[in-house]
Design an enzyme around this catalytic site. Sequence first.
Site, short mmCIF file in Angstrom:
data_model
loop_
_atom_site.label_atom_id
_atom_site.label_comp_id
_atom_site.label_asym_id
_atom_site.label_seq_id
_atom_site.Cartn_x
_atom_site.Cartn_y
_atom_site.Cartn_z
N PRO A 1 -2.72 -3.89 2.10
CA PRO A 1 -2.84 -3.93 0.65
C PRO A 1 -1.63 -4.66 0.06
O PRO A 1 -0.49 -4.35 0.42
CB PRO A 1 -2.84 -2.45 0.24
CG PRO A 1 -2.22 -1.72 1.40
CD PRO A 1 -2.45 -2.54 2.62
N GLN B 1 -7.28 1.84 -1.51
CA GLN B 1 -6.03 2.62 -1.44
C GLN B 1 -5.74 3.30 -2.77
O GLN B 1 -5.75 2.66 -3.83
CB GLN B 1 -4.85 1.73 -1.08
CG GLN B 1 -3.61 2.60 -0.81
CD GLN B 1 -2.36 1.80 -0.57
OE1 GLN B 1 -1.91 1.06 -1.44
NE2 GLN B 1 -1.77 1.95 0.61
N CYS C 1 4.92 3.26 -1.30
CA CYS C 1 5.39 2.29 -2.29
C CYS C 1 6.79 2.67 -2.77
O CYS C 1 7.03 3.79 -3.21
CB CYS C 1 4.43 2.23 -3.48
SG CYS C 1 4.99 1.01 -4.68
N ASN D 1 2.95 -1.94 11.20
CA ASN D 1 2.98 -2.92 10.11
C ASN D 1 4.41 -3.37 9.84
O ASN D 1 5.35 -2.59 9.91
CB ASN D 1 2.37 -2.27 8.85
CG ASN D 1 2.62 -3.07 7.57
OD1 ASN D 1 3.26 -2.58 6.64
ND2 ASN D 1 2.14 -4.28 7.53
N GLY D 2 4.52 -4.66 9.54
CA GLY D 2 5.79 -5.21 9.11
C GLY D 2 6.17 -6.48 9.84
O GLY D 2 6.25 -6.52 11.06
N ASP D 3 6.31 -7.57 9.04
CA ASP D 3 6.88 -8.84 9.53
C ASP D 3 6.03 -9.57 10.56
O ASP D 3 6.58 -10.37 11.33
CB ASP D 3 8.28 -8.62 10.13
CG ASP D 3 9.27 -8.09 9.10
OD1 ASP D 3 8.90 -8.04 7.92
OD2 ASP D 3 10.39 -7.73 9.49
N GLY E 1 0.34 -8.35 6.13
CA GLY E 1 0.33 -8.57 4.69
C GLY E 1 0.75 -9.99 4.35
O GLY E 1 -0.07 -10.90 4.23
N ARG E 2 2.07 -10.20 4.23
CA ARG E 2 2.57 -11.50 3.78
C ARG E 2 2.17 -12.63 4.73
O ARG E 2 1.93 -13.76 4.30
CB ARG E 2 4.09 -11.43 3.62
CG ARG E 2 4.50 -10.54 2.46
CD ARG E 2 5.95 -10.18 2.48
NE ARG E 2 6.28 -9.32 3.62
CZ ARG E 2 7.51 -8.95 3.94
NH1 ARG E 2 8.53 -9.37 3.22
NH2 ARG E 2 7.73 -8.17 4.98
C1 LIG Z 1 3.65 -8.15 -3.28
C2 LIG Z 1 3.42 -6.94 -2.43
C3 LIG Z 1 2.52 -5.97 -2.84
C4 LIG Z 1 2.31 -4.82 -2.06
N1 LIG Z 1 1.41 -3.91 -2.48
C5 LIG Z 1 1.17 -2.81 -1.71
C6 LIG Z 1 0.19 -1.85 -2.09
O1 LIG Z 1 -0.50 -1.97 -3.10
N2 LIG Z 1 0.02 -0.77 -1.27
C7 LIG Z 1 0.74 -0.60 -0.11
O2 LIG Z 1 0.55 0.39 0.61
N3 LIG Z 1 1.65 -1.51 0.27
C8 LIG Z 1 1.87 -2.60 -0.49
N4 LIG Z 1 2.76 -3.53 -0.07
C9 LIG Z 1 3.39 -3.38 1.26
C10 LIG Z 1 2.53 -4.11 2.30
O3 LIG Z 1 1.25 -3.55 2.41
C11 LIG Z 1 3.19 -4.10 3.69
O4 LIG Z 1 3.40 -2.77 4.08
C12 LIG Z 1 4.54 -4.82 3.68
O5 LIG Z 1 4.47 -6.03 2.96
C13 LIG Z 1 5.00 -5.10 5.12
O6 LIG Z 1 4.02 -5.85 5.82
P1 LIG Z 1 4.11 -7.47 5.97
O7 LIG Z 1 5.48 -7.78 6.50
O8 LIG Z 1 3.00 -7.81 6.91
O9 LIG Z 1 3.93 -8.06 4.59
C14 LIG Z 1 3.01 -4.65 -0.84
C15 LIG Z 1 3.91 -5.64 -0.43
C16 LIG Z 1 4.12 -6.76 -1.20
C17 LIG Z 1 5.06 -7.80 -0.70
#
Ligand SMILES: Cc1cc2nc3c(=O)[nH]c(=O)nc-3n(C[C@H](O)[C@H](O)[C@H](O)COP(=O)(O)O)c2cc1C
Length: 351
Positions: free
Chosen positions: A17, A72, A102, A203-205, A227-228
Site C-alpha cells: 500500500p 487496508q 504508519c 518488506n522493505g527496499d 512498494g517504491r
Molecule cells: C508514499 C508512501 C505511502 C505509503 N503508504 C502506506 C500505506 O498507506 N499503508 C502502509 O501500510 N504503508 C504505507 N507505506 C509504506 C509501504 O507500504 C512500505 O512498507 C515501505 O515503503 C517499505 O517498502 P518499499 O521499500 O518496498 O517501498 C507508504 C510508503 C510510502 C513511501
Amino acid sequence: MIIIGTLRLESNLFLAPLAGYTNLAFRLVIRRIGGSVLPTTDMVHARGILEKGEGSVILTKSCREDQPLRVQLFGANPDEVARAAEWLASEGVAAVDINMGCPAHKVLRSGAGSAIICDHDKAVEMAAKTVKTVKIPVTVKMRLGWDDKNISAPLLAARFEDVGVAAITIHGRTRAQGFSGSVNLDGIRQVVQAVKRIPVIGNGDITKPEHARQMMDYTGCAGVMIGRGALLNPWIFLATRAFLQGDTLPLKPLPAERVEYMNFHFRTMVEQFGEYQASRCFRKMGVWYAKSLPNGKAFHRSITMVESQSHYDEIVAGQLLPYLHLPEAEWPRGKCKDVSLPVPAGPNSMW
Ligand SMILES: Cc1cc2nc3c(=O)[nH]c(=O)nc-3n(C[C@H](O)[C@H](O)[C@H](O)COP(=O)(O)O)c2cc1C
C-alpha cells in the site's frame, strides 16, 4: 503458491500500500503487466468508511479486473475497525489488512498506525475483534517496533496468530527509523521465527529481483511486498517471479509499451477521480514513467504541470511519440531529473 486464510494465491509477491499511489488505476496497471495477485489499497480510515466519507470510499473503488483485492484499514478504535471490515466484506473485498505501521505524525496523533503497537493489548483486541467479525482473511502490516529499544513485532506477531490473523507483513524498520537506514533482515527473521503457521511477508527496499531472493533466503519469509520498487518499475513483479522460478528474465518493455500502460493509467485515474483531481495526482506518477522514456527530461518537465486529458494527450504526442521508434543510443540527451518518493527524512517527530 501461498495461502492466506481462505485465499490460495498463485504468487507470493505483493504490491505494498502506498498512500496516494495504489489507486485502482495503478493496481490495474500492475495486474495487466502480470504482477501482484493481491494488491492492497492505500490505507483508508475506518471511521471514514463507516461514515461513508467520499474521500475514504473512493479509495476502495474497484472493478472485476481488480479482484481479489485487499483493503487496508487504519484507526484507533477496535470496534470501528471491525465494523469497517464488516462493511468491506459485504462489498466483496477479499481480505482486510490492518495498518499498524504508519509512522506519520498526524496518524500517530489519532492513536492509529504505529501508535497501536505501543499498546499490545489494544493491538491484539483490534485484530481479534476484526477476525471475529468477518469471514474473510484479516492480515496485519507493521514495523519492527517503535524504536530499537522496543522491538515488539515478534511478540505481537505470535499473539496475532493466536487470535486468528491470517498473515503478517513486516517492514524491516522501526517507527523511529522512518525510511532511513537499511532494512533489518535479522528483525524480519525474528518475526518469521515467532509464528507457527501463518505466512510472514517481508518488506522493505526491494528494487531488484535479487533483493527478493536475498530477503527470502535470509529471513525465511514466505513472500515479499514491494512498494517504491514498483513505482520505479511496474514490471518488477514479472521479473522477480521469473527470477525466483529460475526462468529467463523477461525483456525490458519497449518505450511504446510503457507509454501504452501510462496512457491507460492516466485514463483510468480520470474515470476514478475526475479530470481535475486525476491530472493533479498523476503529476507525481508521470515523473516515474519519465525515467525510462526517450526525451524523458522534457516529458518530466511538462507532465508535472498536466492540467487535463487533452493537455496530457498533447504532451505525449509532442514529447514522446516522435522519439519512441529511436534506439536508446539515439534518445535525446539530457538526464531525467532523479525522482524519489517524498518520504520524510531523519527523525520523524515532526511528520
Ligand atoms: C508514499 C508512501 C505511502 C505509503 N503508504 C502506506 C500505506 O498507506 N499503508 C502502509 O501500510 N504503508 C504505507 N507505506 C509504506 C509501504 O507500504 C512500505 O512498507 C515501505 O515503503 C517499505 O517498502 P518499499 O521499500 O518496498 O517501498 C507508504 C510508503 C510510502 C513511501
